[in-house]
Design a protein around this motif. Structure first.
Motif, PDB file in Angstrom:
ATOM      1  N   PRO A  89     -20.042 -14.459 -11.267  1.00 55.28           N
ATOM      2  CA  PRO A  89     -19.479 -13.472 -12.171  1.00 55.28           C
ATOM      3  C   PRO A  89     -18.772 -13.946 -13.350  1.00 55.28           C
ATOM      4  CG  PRO A  89     -19.485 -12.656 -10.022  1.00 55.28           C
ATOM      5  CD  PRO A  89     -20.573 -14.123  -9.853  1.00 55.28           C
ATOM      6  N   TYR A 108     -26.221 -11.620 -16.784  1.00 62.59           N
ATOM      7  CA  TYR A 108     -25.924 -10.159 -16.208  1.00 62.59           C
ATOM      8  C   TYR A 108     -26.253  -9.001 -15.940  1.00 62.59           C
ATOM      9  CZ  TYR A 108     -22.111 -13.077 -15.851  1.00 62.59           C
ATOM     10  OH  TYR A 108     -20.722 -14.339 -15.791  1.00 62.59           O
ATOM     11  N   LEU A 112     -27.236  -8.082 -12.266  1.00 61.84           N
ATOM     12  CA  LEU A 112     -27.096  -7.039 -10.972  1.00 61.84           C
ATOM     13  C   LEU A 112     -27.762  -5.646 -10.707  1.00 61.84           C
ATOM     14  CD1 LEU A 112     -24.691  -5.013 -11.664  1.00 61.84           C
ATOM     15  CD2 LEU A 112     -25.177  -4.457 -13.750  1.00 61.84           C
ATOM     16  N   SER A 124     -22.689  -6.251  -6.387  1.00 64.65           N
ATOM     17  CA  SER A 124     -22.883  -4.842  -7.559  1.00 64.65           C
ATOM     18  C   SER A 124     -21.846  -4.900  -8.721  1.00 64.65           C
ATOM     19  CB  SER A 124     -23.524  -4.324  -7.607  1.00 64.65           C
ATOM     20  OG  SER A 124     -24.728  -4.659  -7.161  1.00 64.65           O
ATOM     21  N   TYR A 127     -20.269  -7.878 -11.118  1.00 62.95           N
ATOM     22  CA  TYR A 127     -21.782  -7.630 -11.995  1.00 62.95           C
ATOM     23  C   TYR A 127     -21.365  -6.493 -13.088  1.00 62.95           C
ATOM     24  CZ  TYR A 127     -23.903 -11.880 -10.066  1.00 62.95           C
ATOM     25  OH  TYR A 127     -23.310 -13.329  -9.686  1.00 62.95           O
ATOM     26  N   ILE A 128     -21.635  -5.851 -12.868  1.00 57.01           N
ATOM     27  CA  ILE A 128     -20.935  -4.672 -13.838  1.00 57.01           C
ATOM     28  C   ILE A 128     -19.538  -4.473 -14.509  1.00 57.01           C
ATOM     29  CG2 ILE A 128     -19.623  -3.063 -12.685  1.00 57.01           C
ATOM     30  CD1 ILE A 128     -22.819  -1.447 -14.447  1.00 57.01           C
ATOM     31  N   ILE A 166     -27.379   1.502 -14.298  1.00 50.21           N
ATOM     32  CA  ILE A 166     -27.508   0.446 -15.124  1.00 50.21           C
ATOM     33  C   ILE A 166     -28.811   0.661 -16.137  1.00 50.21           C
ATOM     34  CG2 ILE A 166     -28.463  -2.292 -14.289  1.00 50.21           C
ATOM     35  CD1 ILE A 166     -27.358  -1.296 -11.734  1.00 50.21           C
TER      36      ILE A 166
END
Lengths: 308, 139
Positions: A89, A108, A112, A124, A127-128, A166
């Motif tokens: 990440p 990504y 995610l 999570s 990655y966000i 997402i």
């Protein structure tokens, strides 16, 4: 004056044509000739459309499967969570050009989705935030704005809501990019997400080559043709796109060895529940050698993208 | 003459911007009204500006064991866009016109297949519009 009128008429026509072309990019109604189809029933004439009057949607005649959807199929197969298959990440800092930034925003997104599917809350968040950084750089920060990040943080323990947020963020990004002059970025994000999710399937396939994984990878034959012929080919004038095209084109040569047969079975509709059950079948025929060849090529391009 | 060119230039830019903005807003409307948290969007918006009896069409793969939702909109009232799902051989698997122009429909897929999704305007309601189709899958 007469010539002025002609110019005005001409310009009016040009203006109208340009508006229409902006709204409906491309008009390629070619069919994929590579797919072998077998049908046990007579073709319905009712469903035929005059090809001259069919408008391709968004310039693409084929959609690309959602990385979250492919991740969900992998998770449902019972495969355990494996952090080693994901991109780092923090690697976003090393992506310095638009092509690698766009491709890795897609990567990504798939990572995610994978973490969210396996209830990996802290991962999570990581990655966000990486997706947010890249979307800021690419000028699509609205898709991952402060409100979205806060919403993700509030819903970390609610997988369904998290996946909803997402996927909606990526849909918003797609929405924005389709209406801007950055359509090639949208296409590269989709390509990056696809490569990452097929990479997941390839890892799973190496461990357990189930019929489900073979089918999932084999059916990507349609997708790769779309990505190349309907999406990337339009953006050859953008720096770096042709190189991505050539790498994927090499994978296409392997997918061309996959045979897909089709058998029609009548669907069943429940009008009260608004559900139609589709019962038709596509049978994927792929040798072990071709299967390995495809997943190795996918792994090579994925390594190139994430390392750039 | 210069003013005429400027006028048409502005018309061109404003027209394109308006159509794009319209499509953008319709996609959000369509999502808000037809997708609940049960259904996750595939992250893409499929759209085309249609006139008269033009038909928008694209292909997608439906994976076996998954339930999908297709939603179709062209304005801010539901059911203005007719959509159908056909197989590779043009066998009609679903047509919304036979189902009261329902703005969305669910598809339970037993085996992985490629389908063609097409949409056209309900000619009683619109002569032109931005056809927007969204696909989601059940969690």
């Amino acid at each position: 004056m007469k010539s002025s009128k002609s110019i005005v008429k001409g310009f009016g026509f040009l203006a109208l044509s340009s508006i229409l072309l902006t709204a409906c990019p491309g008009n390629d109604t070619d069919k994929d000739p590579e797919i072998e189809i077998e049908d046990t029933t007579k073709t319905s004439s009712e469903g035929k459309v005059n090809p001259l009057n069919v408008v391709p949607v968004g310039g693409a005649m084929f959609s690309v499967p959602s990385p979250i959807q492919l991740g969900q199929i992998i998770q449902k197969s019972g495969a355990p969570y494996n952090a080693d298959i994901l991109n780092n990440p923090k690697a976003y800092e090393s992506y310095v050009d638009l092509v690698s930034q766009s491709l890795n925003l897609g990567v990504y997104g798939a990572d995610l989705g994978y973490c969210a599917l396996y209830d990996k809350q802290q991962e999570s968040i990581g990655y966000i935030r990486s997706a947010q950084k890249l979307s800021d750089i690419l000028g699509i920060s609205d898709a991952f704005d402060v409100e979205t990040i806060q919403s993700v943080e509030r819903n970390l323990d609610n997988k369904d809501s998290l996946l909803y947020i997402i996927s909606n963020s990526y849909r918003k990004a797609d929405d924005y990019l389709q209406t801007s002059d950055l359509k090639h970025i949208g296409a590269l994000i989709i390509v990056g997400g696809w490569i990452e999710s097929v990479h997941f399937a390839g890892i799973l396939g190496r461990e357990n080559k189930s019929d489900e994984v073979v089918e999932m990878i084999g059916m990507q034959k349609h997708t790769i043709n779309t990505m190349l012929d309907k999406m990337l080919e339009q953006y050859f004038n953008e720096p770096g796109v042709e190189e991505v095209y050539n790498d994927l084109d090499d994978i296409r040569t392997s997918f061309n060895k996959v045979n897909i047969k089709y058998e029609y079975v009548a669907p069943e509709t429940d009008k009260d529940k608004k559900v139609t059950t589709l019962k038709s079948k596509a049978i994927v025929e792929m040798s072990d050698e071709v299967f390995i060849e495809i997943i190795e090529k996918i792994n090579a391009i994925r390594t190139k993208i994430t390392a750039s | 003459m210069k003013n005429i060119f400027t006028f048409f230039g502005l018309l061109l830019i404003l027209g394109a911007t308006k159509l794009n903005a319209q499509c953008d807003t319709i996609a959000n409307f369509c999502h808000q009204n037809n997708f609940t948290v049960d259904y996750v969007s595939d992250g893409q918006n499929y759209r085309a500006f249609l006139f008269g009896d033009q038909e928008a069409e694209f292909e997608t793969t439906f994976f076996g064991g998954v339930t999908y939702r297709i939603a179709a909109c062209t304005g801010f009232s539901q059911g203005d866009l007719i959509f159908s799902v056909k197989d590779q051989n043009n066998n009609v698997l679903f047509d919304s016109i036979e189902n009261q122009n329902s703005p969305y429909w669910n598809f339970k897929v037993e085996n992985t297949i490629t389908v063609k999704i097409s949409a056209k305007l309900d000619d009683l309601e619109n002569s032109s519009g931005c056809a927007t189709i969204l696909i989601g899958f059940k969690q």
